[in-house]
Design a protein around this motif. Structure first.
Motif, short mmCIF file in Angstrom:
data_model
loop_
_atom_site.label_atom_id
_atom_site.label_comp_id
_atom_site.label_asym_id
_atom_site.label_seq_id
_atom_site.Cartn_x
_atom_site.Cartn_y
_atom_site.Cartn_z
N ILE A 1 1.01 -1.33 -0.17
CA ILE A 1 0.06 0.04 -0.49
C ILE A 1 0.75 1.19 -0.14
O ILE A 1 0.15 2.26 -0.89
CB ILE A 1 -0.95 0.13 1.38
CG1 ILE A 1 -1.86 -1.47 1.07
CG2 ILE A 1 -1.86 1.50 1.56
CD1 ILE A 1 -2.72 -1.34 2.27
N ALA A 2 1.87 0.82 0.52
CA ALA A 2 2.97 2.90 0.85
C ALA A 2 3.91 2.48 -0.14
O ALA A 2 3.85 3.96 -1.30
CB ALA A 2 3.66 2.30 1.74
N TYR A 3 4.06 1.66 -0.75
CA TYR A 3 4.95 1.56 -2.36
C TYR A 3 3.32 2.56 -3.31
O TYR A 3 4.05 2.99 -4.51
CB TYR A 3 4.64 -0.21 -2.89
CG TYR A 3 5.14 0.13 -4.32
CD1 TYR A 3 6.05 0.76 -5.20
CD2 TYR A 3 4.67 -1.01 -5.48
CE1 TYR A 3 7.09 0.56 -6.27
CE2 TYR A 3 4.63 -1.10 -6.39
CZ TYR A 3 5.65 0.06 -6.72
OH TYR A 3 6.18 -0.62 -8.63
N ALA A 4 2.69 1.62 -3.29
CA ALA A 4 1.45 2.38 -4.30
C ALA A 4 1.01 3.85 -4.14
O ALA A 4 0.69 4.07 -5.47
CB ALA A 4 0.11 1.16 -4.68
N VAL A 5 0.44 4.15 -2.92
CA VAL A 5 0.15 5.26 -2.78
C VAL A 5 1.54 6.77 -3.17
O VAL A 5 1.87 7.52 -3.74
CB VAL A 5 -0.06 5.63 -1.40
CG1 VAL A 5 0.62 6.78 -1.05
CG2 VAL A 5 -1.17 4.96 -0.79
N VAL A 6 3.23 5.94 -2.53
CA VAL A 6 3.93 6.67 -3.19
C VAL A 6 4.09 7.22 -4.82
O VAL A 6 4.41 8.21 -5.52
CB VAL A 6 5.16 6.23 -2.79
CG1 VAL A 6 6.82 7.00 -3.15
CG2 VAL A 6 5.13 6.87 -1.00
N THR A 7 4.39 4.97 -5.03
CA THR A 7 4.35 5.71 -6.23
C THR A 7 3.46 6.37 -7.23
O THR A 7 3.79 7.35 -8.42
CB THR A 7 4.32 3.67 -6.93
OG1 THR A 7 5.45 3.64 -6.75
CG2 THR A 7 4.63 3.61 -8.82
N VAL A 8 2.28 6.59 -6.70
CA VAL A 8 0.72 6.80 -7.80
C VAL A 8 1.60 8.52 -7.66
O VAL A 8 0.76 9.19 -8.54
CB VAL A 8 -0.42 6.64 -6.96
CG1 VAL A 8 -1.41 7.41 -7.60
CG2 VAL A 8 -0.55 5.06 -7.32
N ILE A 9 1.71 8.95 -6.17
CA ILE A 9 1.91 9.97 -6.08
C ILE A 9 3.12 11.30 -6.86
O ILE A 9 2.94 11.98 -7.96
CB ILE A 9 1.79 10.61 -4.63
CG1 ILE A 9 0.80 10.95 -3.86
CG2 ILE A 9 3.28 12.06 -5.02
CD1 ILE A 9 1.26 10.95 -2.89
N THR A 10 4.48 9.85 -6.82
CA THR A 10 5.95 9.83 -8.39
C THR A 10 4.97 10.10 -9.80
O THR A 10 5.08 10.74 -10.73
CB THR A 10 6.61 9.09 -7.55
OG1 THR A 10 6.75 8.52 -6.31
CG2 THR A 10 7.46 9.55 -9.17
N LEU B 1 3.55 -1.31 -11.17
CA LEU B 1 2.43 -1.11 -10.57
C LEU B 1 1.97 -1.44 -11.07
O LEU B 1 0.53 -3.20 -10.07
CB LEU B 1 1.86 0.24 -10.42
CG LEU B 1 2.11 1.47 -9.58
CD1 LEU B 1 1.26 1.88 -9.09
CD2 LEU B 1 1.75 0.98 -8.04
N SER C 1 9.76 5.71 -4.05
CA SER C 1 9.57 4.58 -5.23
C SER C 1 9.70 3.41 -5.70
O SER C 1 10.18 2.47 -5.40
CB SER C 1 8.98 5.64 -6.68
OG SER C 1 7.52 6.26 -6.07
#
Length: 115
Positions: free
Chosen positions: A3-12, A62, A109
């Motif tokens: 979840i942390a990876y997904a959230v940070v990566t979507v923001i990036t 992702l 990310s």
């Protein structure tokens, strides 16, 4: 951790897509910044393409193509290290926080992708 990876990566992804669009559109702030740090306007399409490719690669990561996502994150980290170096070389520190923020997002990310 995903979840942390997904959230940070979507923001990036969103941040890099936004700045790539600004490069392609030759937004006033992009033109002003590139002139201030000595980057020719003719480079903007290439720089926008690199940022857009990084965002697309992160999206593929992702979606399950992990090696592409990691490669894109590495590419973005290197890209924004270069952007910070250009700011330092030009002695333009007042807005160095912007490439620094993009660097932090890309590095986060990458770190979360390999964790």
């Amino acid at each position: 951790m995903f979840i942390a990876y997904a959230v940070v990566t979507v923001i990036t992804i969103a941040a890099n897509a936004w700045i790539a669009i600004a490069d392609f559109a030759r937004a006033k702030f992009v033109l002003a910044n590139s002139a201030e740090v000595g980057v020719p306007q003719s480079w903007l399409p290439m720089l926008g393409t690199l940022k857009a490719a990084g965002a697309a690669g992160l999206l593929l990561g992702l979606l399950g193509v992990q090696f592409i996502g990691r490669a894109a994150a590495i590419g973005l980290v290197l890209f924004f290290i270069g952007a910070i170096a250009v700011h330092i070389r030009a002695r333009v520190f007042r807005n160095i926080v912007f490439p620094g923020s993009f660097l932090v997002l890309a590095a986060a990310s990458l770190l979360l992708a390999v964790a």
